[in-house]
Design a protein around this motif. Structure first.
Motif, PDB file in Angstrom:
ATOM      1  N   VAL A  95      47.048  36.225  39.074  1.00  0.00           N
ATOM      2  CA  VAL A  95      46.988  36.382  37.616  1.00  0.00           C
ATOM      3  C   VAL A  95      45.582  36.037  37.131  1.00  0.00           C
ATOM      4  CG1 VAL A  95      47.867  35.521  35.394  1.00  0.00           C
ATOM      5  CG2 VAL A  95      49.442  35.801  37.336  1.00  0.00           C
ATOM      6  N   VAL A  96      45.046  34.922  37.597  1.00  0.00           N
ATOM      7  CA  VAL A  96      43.711  34.491  37.158  1.00  0.00           C
ATOM      8  C   VAL A  96      42.682  35.565  37.493  1.00  0.00           C
ATOM      9  CG1 VAL A  96      41.902  32.741  37.368  1.00  0.00           C
ATOM     10  CG2 VAL A  96      44.290  32.074  37.613  1.00  0.00           C
ATOM     11  N   ASN A  97      42.739  36.077  38.713  1.00  0.00           N
ATOM     12  CA  ASN A  97      41.741  37.069  39.116  1.00  0.00           C
ATOM     13  C   ASN A  97      41.802  38.314  38.244  1.00  0.00           C
ATOM     14  OD1 ASN A  97      40.848  35.401  41.083  1.00  0.00           O
ATOM     15  ND2 ASN A  97      42.034  36.356  42.740  1.00  0.00           N
ATOM     16  N   SER A  98      43.019  38.791  37.990  1.00  0.00           N
ATOM     17  CA  SER A  98      43.140  39.997  37.160  1.00  0.00           C
ATOM     18  C   SER A  98      42.696  39.726  35.730  1.00  0.00           C
ATOM     19  CB  SER A  98      44.596  40.469  37.125  1.00  0.00           C
ATOM     20  OG  SER A  98      44.944  40.947  38.379  1.00  0.00           O
ATOM     21  N   PHE A  99      43.123  38.588  35.224  1.00  0.00           N
ATOM     22  CA  PHE A  99      42.779  38.240  33.842  1.00  0.00           C
ATOM     23  C   PHE A  99      41.263  38.121  33.693  1.00  0.00           C
ATOM     24  CE2 PHE A  99      42.078  34.500  30.948  1.00  0.00           C
ATOM     25  CZ  PHE A  99      42.281  35.182  29.752  1.00  0.00           C
ATOM     26  N   PHE A 100      40.656  37.396  34.619  1.00  0.00           N
ATOM     27  CA  PHE A 100      39.220  37.129  34.488  1.00  0.00           C
ATOM     28  C   PHE A 100      38.408  38.412  34.655  1.00  0.00           C
ATOM     29  CE2 PHE A 100      35.086  35.310  35.668  1.00  0.00           C
ATOM     30  CZ  PHE A 100      34.954  34.383  34.648  1.00  0.00           C
ATOM     31  N   ASN A 101      38.914  39.316  35.489  1.00  0.00           N
ATOM     32  CA  ASN A 101      38.176  40.567  35.738  1.00  0.00           C
ATOM     33  C   ASN A 101      38.683  41.725  34.886  1.00  0.00           C
ATOM     34  OD1 ASN A 101      36.450  39.439  37.753  1.00  0.00           O
ATOM     35  ND2 ASN A 101      38.232  39.344  39.089  1.00  0.00           N
ATOM     36  N   GLU A 114      50.034  41.686  33.676  1.00  0.00           N
ATOM     37  CA  GLU A 114      51.462  41.602  33.329  1.00  0.00           C
ATOM     38  C   GLU A 114      52.355  41.757  34.561  1.00  0.00           C
ATOM     39  OE1 GLU A 114      52.738  40.687  30.578  1.00  0.00           O
ATOM     40  OE2 GLU A 114      50.821  40.664  29.470  1.00  0.00           O
ATOM     41  N   GLN A 115      51.918  42.634  35.431  1.00  0.00           N
ATOM     42  CA  GLN A 115      52.694  42.867  36.658  1.00  0.00           C
ATOM     43  C   GLN A 115      52.753  41.593  37.521  1.00  0.00           C
ATOM     44  OE1 GLN A 115      51.045  46.346  38.561  1.00  0.00           O
ATOM     45  NE2 GLN A 115      51.785  45.611  40.544  1.00  0.00           N
ATOM     46  N   HIS A 116      51.622  40.907  37.633  1.00  0.00           N
ATOM     47  CA  HIS A 116      51.605  39.660  38.399  1.00  0.00           C
ATOM     48  C   HIS A 116      52.459  38.587  37.714  1.00  0.00           C
ATOM     49  CE1 HIS A 116      48.838  41.152  41.281  1.00  0.00           C
ATOM     50  NE2 HIS A 116      47.818  41.255  40.441  1.00  0.00           N
ATOM     51  N   ILE A 117      52.416  38.574  36.397  1.00  0.00           N
ATOM     52  CA  ILE A 117      53.234  37.578  35.692  1.00  0.00           C
ATOM     53  C   ILE A 117      54.716  37.889  35.877  1.00  0.00           C
ATOM     54  CG2 ILE A 117      53.866  36.661  33.407  1.00  0.00           C
ATOM     55  CD1 ILE A 117      50.968  36.692  32.667  1.00  0.00           C
ATOM     56  N   ILE A 172      46.674  34.462  27.903  1.00  0.00           N
ATOM     57  CA  ILE A 172      46.410  35.802  28.447  1.00  0.00           C
ATOM     58  C   ILE A 172      46.045  36.807  27.344  1.00  0.00           C
ATOM     59  CG2 ILE A 172      47.515  37.710  29.749  1.00  0.00           C
ATOM     60  CD1 ILE A 172      47.101  35.252  31.438  1.00  0.00           C
ATOM     61  N   SER A 173      46.547  36.546  26.135  1.00  0.00           N
ATOM     62  CA  SER A 173      46.297  37.515  25.063  1.00  0.00           C
ATOM     63  C   SER A 173      44.867  37.417  24.528  1.00  0.00           C
ATOM     64  CB  SER A 173      47.292  37.306  23.918  1.00  0.00           C
ATOM     65  OG  SER A 173      47.054  36.035  23.360  1.00  0.00           O
ATOM     66  N   GLN A 174      44.180  36.332  24.898  1.00  0.00           N
ATOM     67  CA  GLN A 174      42.788  36.226  24.438  1.00  0.00           C
ATOM     68  C   GLN A 174      41.823  36.686  25.519  1.00  0.00           C
ATOM     69  OE1 GLN A 174      42.608  32.122  23.361  1.00  0.00           O
ATOM     70  NE2 GLN A 174      44.079  32.425  21.712  1.00  0.00           N
ATOM     71  N   ARG A 175      40.573  36.808  25.137  1.00  0.00           N
ATOM     72  CA  ARG A 175      39.567  37.179  26.150  1.00  0.00           C
ATOM     73  C   ARG A 175      39.236  35.953  26.999  1.00  0.00           C
ATOM     74  NH1 ARG A 175      36.704  41.639  25.813  1.00  0.00           N
ATOM     75  NH2 ARG A 175      34.857  40.688  26.714  1.00  0.00           N
ATOM     76  N   PRO A 176      39.018  36.149  28.294  1.00  0.00           N
ATOM     77  CA  PRO A 176      38.664  34.973  29.110  1.00  0.00           C
ATOM     78  C   PRO A 176      37.304  34.400  28.705  1.00  0.00           C
ATOM     79  CG  PRO A 176      38.482  36.998  30.401  1.00  0.00           C
ATOM     80  CD  PRO A 176      39.093  37.384  29.095  1.00  0.00           C
TER      81      PRO A 176
END
Ligand code: ASP
Ligand code: MG
Length: 418
Positions: free
Chosen positions: A48-54, A60-63, A100-104
């Motif tokens: 999740v972190v990797n997808s979110f950060f990149n 959502e799929q990972h969550i 997750i809804s905000q920008r990293p």
């Protein structure tokens, strides 16, 4: 007061949670239960972190995979009596959604800590609620408000002084508490973590600050073994170890306990039991303040995922104290941990835990001044209390890049077996 620590494998499914409760039920003393994320959930949160950060689309799929995994456990444990657990878990997921809804932010490590922490927040919520559900009243404690660290995300340094009062206030008078391993917080309420597999360390910190009588780590192995049972046959259990032996073993890569665990316990002479959650009545191993010479069998550890690096100053100058201190400074700044070093007149070799990104950055920093050679596919074999037979058996005809021996320990850097 005692501290019990349960790792991910012990709570990987509903039966694991039931088994944990059975073990907890047998104790009539004050108890702190420290729990890791369930099963392999920390790895799942890392995705999740990797997808979110990149900024990838599959967050959502990972969550969803994480939600489904926990949902199966909750459904099994609570049946149709799930009002309380549903409210608590929904609250955690909405906190995660908010992030997750905000920008990293620009800091990967900061995002890592605040997202990955949900693994432990969810596992402890499920376990604490289930304990209450079966009439073992347990209080859930947010360890991030008790164990205070600096902001060195993913490998935070604990401030024992500041944490002392907070931990005593939160835990001392309670009969049964459940809290998160691995997590901590800064003075400004940011979530931090103590390094992968850091829940053992959490148990040791709490035991130290609360002067606990003992710590027990409940594992899927029967105790501390003389070699990894997943790699070798005919391994044996070591019933008693000194703190010194244990700290050496964990430092060399024995995964049975996290290397930072021993110090807080040794400092207060608190014994550490390593026991099987499958056979909880068996004695397991105890690590204690044992100063007499123990007659130990050869103990061997394969530390994988190592890189052997060799540095030679381009101007042919000696590898002397000043250079060494600079090299170690660079290593520390990239948080690379060395497990073996060897110096010669104008060359310096060291084995470090491999982290591709940081390793490349470090090389870039060193390459102007040094000729840099390295080998990534290597492992470090450490044999404590070695004999000729065991060295022959483990190293035999294998190519050896570096070898070091003293009276107790022999160490070999060898190419990894593919
Ligand atoms: N859940 C964390 C990890 O898997 C901490 C732990 O298990 O000790 O690294
Ligand atoms: Mg774990």
């Amino acid at each position: 007061m005692k501290v019990y620590k349960f790792g991910g494998a012990s709570v990987k499914d509903a039966n694991g949670v039931r088994n944990l409760c059975e073990i907890v039920k047998q104790s009539d003393e004050k108890l702190i239960v420290v729990i890791s994320a369930m099963g392999k959930m920390t790895n799942a949160f890392e995705l999740v972190v990797n997808s979110f950060f990149n900024h990838k689309a599959d967050v959502e799929q990972h969550i969803k995979a994480i939600v489904d995994y926990h949902e199966a456990i909750i459904a099994d444990l609570f049946g149709d009596q799930r009002d309380t657990i549903d409210t608590l878990i929904a609250d955690l997921y909405s906190q995660l959604d908010e992030i997750i809804s905000q920008r990293p932010s620009l800091s990967y490590d900061f995002e890592y800590d605040r997202i990955v922490s949900f693994g432990e927040l969810i596992s402890t919520t499920i376990v604490a609620t289930y304990l209450c559900h079966i009439n073992l009243p347990a209080e859930w404690i947010d360890v991030r408000k008790c164990i205070i660290t600096d902001a060195n995300h993913r490998d935070a340094n604990v401030d024992m002084e500041v944490s002392l009062d907070l931990c005593q206030e939160a835990f001392l008078d309670k009969q049964l508490t459940v809290t998160q391993g691995f997590l901590a917080g800064t003075k400004t309420n940011q979530t931090t973590t103590l390094g992968r597999e850091g829940s053992d360390y959490t148990a040791a910190i709490l035991a130290n600050l609360l002067n606990a009588e003992s710590v027990t780590i409940w594992k899927d192995v029967p105790g501390v073994m003389n070699a990894d049972p997943k790699l070798y046959e005919n391994v044996q259990i070591i019933p008693v170890l000194s703190y010194k032996e244990a700290i050496e073993l964990s430092y060399c890569g024995a995964s049975v306990i996290h290397p930072k665990t021993v110090k807080p316990l040794q400092n207060k002479r608190i014994p550490l039991h390593v026991k099987s959650f499958v056979h909880p009545t068996k004695p397991g191993s105890v690590i204690t303040n044992y100063t007499e010479r123990l007659d130990l069998p050869p103990i061997y550890i394969n530390k994988r995922n190592q890189v052997l690096l060799s540095l030679t100053p381009r101007d042919f100058s000696f590898i002397a104290e000043e250079r060494l201190s600079k090299i170690f400074g660079v290593l520390a700044s990239y948080r690379l941990k060395s497990s073996l070093v060897q110096t010669a007149a104008i060359s310096f070799s060291l084995c470090v835990d491999y982290n591709e990104v940081n390793f490349q950055r470090m090389i870039d920093e060193l390459k102007d001044e040094y000729e840099v050679l390295y080998n990534t596919d290597v492992e470090l074999i450490t044999i404590r209390h070695y004999t000729k037979e065991i060295v022959d058996k483990l190293v035999g005809e294998r190519l050896v890049f570096v070898e070091q021996r003293n009276r107790v320990t022999a160490r070999f850097v060898v190419p990894a077996i593919q």
